[in-house]
Design an enzyme around this catalytic site. Structure first.
Site, mmCIF file in Angstrom:
data_model
loop_
_atom_site.group_PDB
_atom_site.id
_atom_site.type_symbol
_atom_site.label_atom_id
_atom_site.label_comp_id
_atom_site.label_asym_id
_atom_site.label_seq_id
_atom_site.Cartn_x
_atom_site.Cartn_y
_atom_site.Cartn_z
ATOM 1 N N VAL A 29 0.895 -1.158 0.000
ATOM 2 C CA VAL A 29 0.000 0.000 0.000
ATOM 3 C C VAL A 29 0.936 1.211 0.000
ATOM 4 C CG1 VAL A 29 -1.737 1.308 1.275
ATOM 5 C CG2 VAL A 29 -1.854 -1.193 1.199
ATOM 6 N N PRO A 30 1.034 1.886 -1.135
ATOM 7 C CA PRO A 30 2.189 2.759 -1.371
ATOM 8 C C PRO A 30 2.092 4.109 -0.674
ATOM 9 C CG PRO A 30 0.744 2.805 -3.266
ATOM 10 C CD PRO A 30 0.114 1.853 -2.291
ATOM 11 N N CYS A 31 2.242 4.093 0.638
ATOM 12 C CA CYS A 31 2.189 5.373 1.353
ATOM 13 C C CYS A 31 3.427 6.211 1.048
ATOM 14 C CB CYS A 31 2.009 5.161 2.847
ATOM 15 S SG CYS A 31 3.171 4.035 3.580
ATOM 16 N N HIS A 32 4.453 5.588 0.465
ATOM 17 C CA HIS A 32 5.626 6.376 0.078
ATOM 18 C C HIS A 32 5.323 7.252 -1.131
ATOM 19 C CE1 HIS A 32 5.674 2.643 -2.233
ATOM 20 N NE2 HIS A 32 6.354 3.276 -3.161
#
Length: 302
Positions: free
Chosen positions: A249-252
């Site tokens: 889950v690409p919170c970056h």
DNA sequence: AGGGCCCATCGCA
DNA sequence: TGCGATGGGCCCT
């Protein structure tokens, strides 16, 4: 109990990359050269070149570019579009390699409190250091990173779901680790199943994040607008920060409007590393996922 | 257009 | 890890 095995090459590579990132971003105003960064990390320029090539198919100049403020600014110029480009798997339309390559399912309310939930965990190599992987029966539930010791990383996961039972099962979690970090395994015809354990709002934010394509970036306010709560940017930021499935889950890919990377739960250098890694790998992702999409979509009615 | 220089990259040992 | 061939880019003539 930690076994003292030799660090796999990919972990050694990340340690070097992280050091280079920290060196270069801490002395940004002096415009440090790549071989100064190499020396600082204790290796020759040639070695650093080889590390970057192995790690993310990046040349030294591409690496410097990928961690530059210009690159972040460039990503932000398309931040609003990033969430729009993607569409759910299976819809007709032109094949777009950057579409979703993961599906998820949300656990029930009972599971959300994690009463009686059994979570299996293991430690696995990743391009961002050793990862702790947590799997629920329904799918991947947690992914974090080991900085100093494994117990700290695992303790972080335990605190997220205090009422769950944790069982060591590296064999059970290994497949998730391989899938998460190898673009060749990002297949639309065999999506990675995610078990999102959080409040409705959290899960909504995390789902929205999943729509941001590899190598793109979005902003907290774009996400807030996307979920129909345009004034909730701060709440979105908090939900992004609670994301338990780092990287997948690409919170970056969530940045501040200003171009600041803002914070990252697993360390700012790691966030920069993920952005740089995606810059290097995005062509490969498009190639692999695109080939898979071509097969899938061509038979779908338009 | 041509020549010469710089520099990143990459194969090789 | 260091060397050197390669080649693209760039400026100057």
């Amino acid at each position: 109990m930690l076994e003292m095995e030799a660090a796999p090459p990919v972990i050694a590579d990340y340690a070097i990359v992280e050091r280079a990132i920290e060196f270069i971003s801490s002395r940004r105003r002096d415009q440090p050269s790549i071989d100064e960064a190499a020396k600082n990390a204790g290796l020759s320029l040639r070695r650093l070149e080889q590390v970057l090539e192995r790690w993310a198919r990046l040349t030294t100049t591409a690496f410097l570019q990928a961690i530059s403020v210009e690159h972040v600014r460039e990503l932000l110029r398309n931040s609003a579009a990033a969430l729009e480009e993607a569409h759910p798997v299976g819809l007709s339309g032109p094949a777009r390699p950057r579409d979703l390559f993961a599906i998820h399912e949300t656990l029930t309310l009972r599971d959300r409190r994690s009463d009686g939930l059994v979570l299996r965990y293991g430690f696995h190599p990743s391009p961002f250091g050793e990862a702790v992987v947590v799997a629920a029966p329904q799918g991947l539930a947690g992914l974090g990173f080991v900085d100093d010791d494994r117990e700290a990383a695992l303790g972080d996961m335990r605190r997220r779901w205090p009422r769950a039972r944790f069982l060591a099962d590296a064999d059970g979690t290994g497949a998730y680790a391989r899938r998460a970090f190898d673009p060749k395994l990002w297949r639309l015809d065999a999506p990675l199943r995610l078990a999102m354990i959080g409040s409705d709002f959290d899960v909504l934010v995390w789902e929205t994040l999943l729509r941001a394509p590899v190598g793109s970036a979005t902003t907290y306010s774009d996400i807030a607008r996307k979920i129909g709560k345009p004034t909730a940017a701060r709440a979105v930021g908090a939900a992004v920060g609670r994301n338990p499935i780092s990287f997948v889950v690409p919170c970056h890919r969530a940045l501040g409007r200003s171009g600041a990377l803002t914070g990252y739960y697993w360390g700012l250098a790691r966030k920069q590393a993920m952005i740089a890694w995606e810059a290097g790998r995005v062509a490969e992702v498009v190639e692999w996922v695109g080939a898979a999409m071509g097969k899938n979509i061509s038979s779908a009615p338009c």
